[in-house]
Design a protein around this motif. Structure first.
Motif, mmCIF file in Angstrom:
data_model
loop_
_atom_site.group_PDB
_atom_site.id
_atom_site.type_symbol
_atom_site.label_atom_id
_atom_site.label_comp_id
_atom_site.label_asym_id
_atom_site.label_seq_id
_atom_site.Cartn_x
_atom_site.Cartn_y
_atom_site.Cartn_z
ATOM 1 N N LEU A 8 0.814 -1.209 0.000
ATOM 2 C CA LEU A 8 0.000 0.000 0.000
ATOM 3 C C LEU A 8 0.848 1.259 0.000
ATOM 4 O O LEU A 8 0.355 2.348 0.222
ATOM 5 N N ARG A 9 2.130 1.112 -0.211
ATOM 6 C CA ARG A 9 3.019 2.257 -0.371
ATOM 7 C C ARG A 9 2.974 3.194 0.813
ATOM 8 O O ARG A 9 3.007 4.421 0.672
ATOM 9 N N ALA A 10 2.881 2.637 2.028
ATOM 10 C CA ALA A 10 2.868 3.501 3.201
ATOM 11 C C ALA A 10 4.136 4.308 3.280
ATOM 12 O O ALA A 10 4.131 5.472 3.636
ATOM 13 N N GLU A 316 0.288 17.331 -0.266
ATOM 14 C CA GLU A 316 -0.873 17.482 -1.139
ATOM 15 C C GLU A 316 -1.002 16.346 -2.143
ATOM 16 O O GLU A 316 -2.073 16.117 -2.694
ATOM 17 N N ALA A 317 0.087 15.619 -2.376
ATOM 18 C CA ALA A 317 0.051 14.551 -3.372
ATOM 19 C C ALA A 317 -0.577 13.273 -2.831
ATOM 20 O O ALA A 317 -1.193 12.515 -3.582
ATOM 21 N N GLY A 318 -0.430 13.020 -1.527
ATOM 22 C CA GLY A 318 -0.869 11.744 -0.990
ATOM 23 C C GLY A 318 0.012 10.622 -1.536
ATOM 24 O O GLY A 318 0.986 10.857 -2.249
ATOM 25 N N SER A 319 -0.369 9.385 -1.236
ATOM 26 C CA SER A 319 0.405 8.244 -1.733
ATOM 27 C C SER A 319 -0.410 6.971 -1.575
ATOM 28 O O SER A 319 -0.709 6.550 -0.458
ATOM 29 N N VAL A 322 -3.119 6.548 0.993
ATOM 30 C CA VAL A 322 -3.070 7.739 1.851
ATOM 31 C C VAL A 322 -3.597 8.935 1.067
ATOM 32 O O VAL A 322 -2.985 9.373 0.093
ATOM 33 N N PRO A 323 -4.738 9.498 1.479
ATOM 34 C CA PRO A 323 -5.281 10.654 0.764
ATOM 35 C C PRO A 323 -4.391 11.886 0.900
ATOM 36 O O PRO A 323 -3.516 11.957 1.769
ATOM 37 N N ALA A 324 -4.614 12.850 0.040
ATOM 38 C CA ALA A 324 -3.883 14.113 0.104
ATOM 39 C C ALA A 324 -4.115 14.797 1.442
ATOM 40 O O ALA A 324 -5.188 14.690 2.039
#
Length: 345
Positions: A8-10, A316-319, A322-324
Motif C-alpha cells: 500500500l506504499r505507506a 498534497e500529493a498523498g500516496s 493515503v489521501p492528500a
C-alpha cells in the motif's frame, strides 16, 4: 521480517532492501520458492510457540546419525553415517543456544544451513556461513518451501545448532528433482541459528500525559491497535516513546529493522502494517521526514508513537491509500539496527 515492497506504499522510499547484498545459495536452492490484512484493532496472531513452547518434547534422538564439529556460525564439519533412513522427518538440537527463541513464524533471524544427501552423505547445497553474506529470513519463509524446515526451527534459540532429517516425501518431488536427488532420497540439514531479532519492543513501558493523542493497546504478541480520538489532529510533529528500550541509539542515517502500523487520523483506518508480513528494514535517509525525525535518537527495543502532519508526510500529493493532506499516525517497534539483507522472494 522480510524486506518487501509495501503493497500500500505507506513508505514508498524505504531502503530498497540493499538488493546488491542478496545472494542465492545456488540455482537449485532458488527452486524452493512457492509460487495486508487490514488491521483495524488489536488482532492476535496465529498461535506459535510462546510461553507454551516446549521444544525439548518435540526433539528426537537422532544425534547418532552424524558427527558434527565446529563452532555455531562457522561452516560445520559433518560426517554422516549413511545411508540415513527417514520414514518421517525429525530433528534434534546438537547445540542449545542461550539466546532468545524463535517464537513467531514471521520473526526475523540470521540462519546458516547446509544440506546433505541422506544416501551418500555428500553436500547438496547451503549458505556461505559468512557474516558479510548473511541474510534475514523467518521460519515462515522456509516453512513455505519445506514445512519440515519450519518444524525443526520452531522455538529454537539463538546460538543453537539443529540437526534435521527430512523424508523424501516431506522434502518434495520437485525439490528432489531440482537437486538431482532420487525420488526416495532423504535430506539431512544442519541449521545454525546465528541471530534472533525480537518481534516486538521489549523495553520498559513509559508514561505519557498527552491529551488528545491516539491511544495504543497491544495484543499478547505485541501488535498494536491504534485508537484515534475524534479531536482535531495536531499541526506539528508529535513523538511519544511508549516503550523505552535499552539498546543502541538510532542515528538519522541508520537502517533499522522495525514492526510498524500506520493509520490515517481522519479516516481512523490502517493503511499499512508489517505485522502479518514480518519486520521491515527502513533506511532513515529514504523515509518521509516525519518518520526520520521521529525515529532518530530512539533506542532499539523501543516502541514509538509518531503523529506526522501532512507537510512532513505525503503532503498534497498523498500516496496510494493515503489521501492528500493526511495526518498520519505510526506505531513503530524498533527491533535492530543495520540488519542483514533479506533473501529474494
Amino acid at each position: 521480517m522480510d524486506r518487501v515492497e509495501l503493497p500500500l506504499r505507506a513508505i514508498p522510499s524505504t531502503v530498497r532492501n540493499r538488493l546488491e547484498r542478496v545472494r542465492k545459495t545456488s540455482a537449485a536452492l532458488a527452486t524452493l520458492s512457492l509460487a495486508l490484512v487490514a488491521l483495524t484493532g488489536c488482532t492476535a496472531a496465529p498461535a506459535f510457540g510462546g510461553a507454551a513452547c516446549d521444544r525439548a518434547a518435540a526433539t528426537s534422538e537422532i544425534d547418532d546419525i552424524a558427527t558434527i564439529t565446529g563452532e555455531v556460525g562457522n561452516k560445520p564439519d559433518v560426517e554422516l553415517f549413511t545411508p540415513v533412513g527417514a520414514e518421517k522427518s525429525s530433528f534434534s538440537d546438537v547445540v542449545v543456544g542461550t539466546g532468545p527463541a524463535l517464537t513467531s513464524p514471521t520473526q526475523s533471524t540470521v540462519l546458516e544451513f547446509a544440506l546433505y544427501s541422506g544416501k551418500t552423505g555428500e553436500p547438496v547445497a547451503g549458505t556461505a556461513f559468512d557474516e558479510e553474506k548473511a541474510q534475514l529470513v523467518s521460519i515462515d519463509y522456509w516453512s513455505q518451501r519445506v514445512p519440515a524446515f519450519g518444524e525443526a526451527l520452531e522455538c529454537a534459540t539463538e546460538g543453537s545448532r539443529v540437526l534435521s532429517v527430512i523424508s523424501a516425501e516431506d522434502f518434495g518431488a520437485q525439490n528432489l528433482a531440482s537437486f538431482e536427488l532420487e525420488e526416495d532420497e532423504p535430506v539431512v540439514a544442519v541449521f545454525d541459528v546465528v541471530k534472533v531479532f525480537p518481534s516486538k519492543a521489549d523495553g520498559a513501558p513509559q508514561y505519557n500525559d498527552a491529551a488528545g493523542m491516539p491511544t495504543v493497546v497491544r495484543a499478547a504478541d505485541g501488535r498494536p491497535g491504534i485508537i484515534v480520538p475524534d479531536s482535531a489532529a495536531p499541526k506539528d510533529l508529535v513523538v511519544q516513546t511508549l516503550i523505552k528500550g535499552d539498546g543502541e541509539k538510532v542515528a538519522d542515517d541508520d537502517t533499522v529493522l522495525v514492526n510498524y502500523t500506520g493509520v490515517t487520523w481522519a479516516d481512523k483506518t490502517v493503511f499499512d502494517s508489517s505485522w502479518d508480513r514480518g519486520a521491515a528494514a527502513f533506511d532513515l535517509t529514504a523515509l518521509i521526514p516525519g518518520m526520520t525525525q521521529g525515529l532518530t535518537g530512539q533506542t532499539v527495543g523501543s516502541q514509538v508513537l509518531i503523529v506526522v502532519p501532512p507537510e512532513l508526510g505525503y503532503g498534497e500529493a498523498g500516496s496510494g491509500a493515503v489521501p492528500a493532506n493526511s495526518t498520519l499516525v505510526f506505531v513503530v517497534d524498533i527491533l535492530g539496527i543495520d540488519p542483514p539483507a533479506a533473501p529474494a522472494q
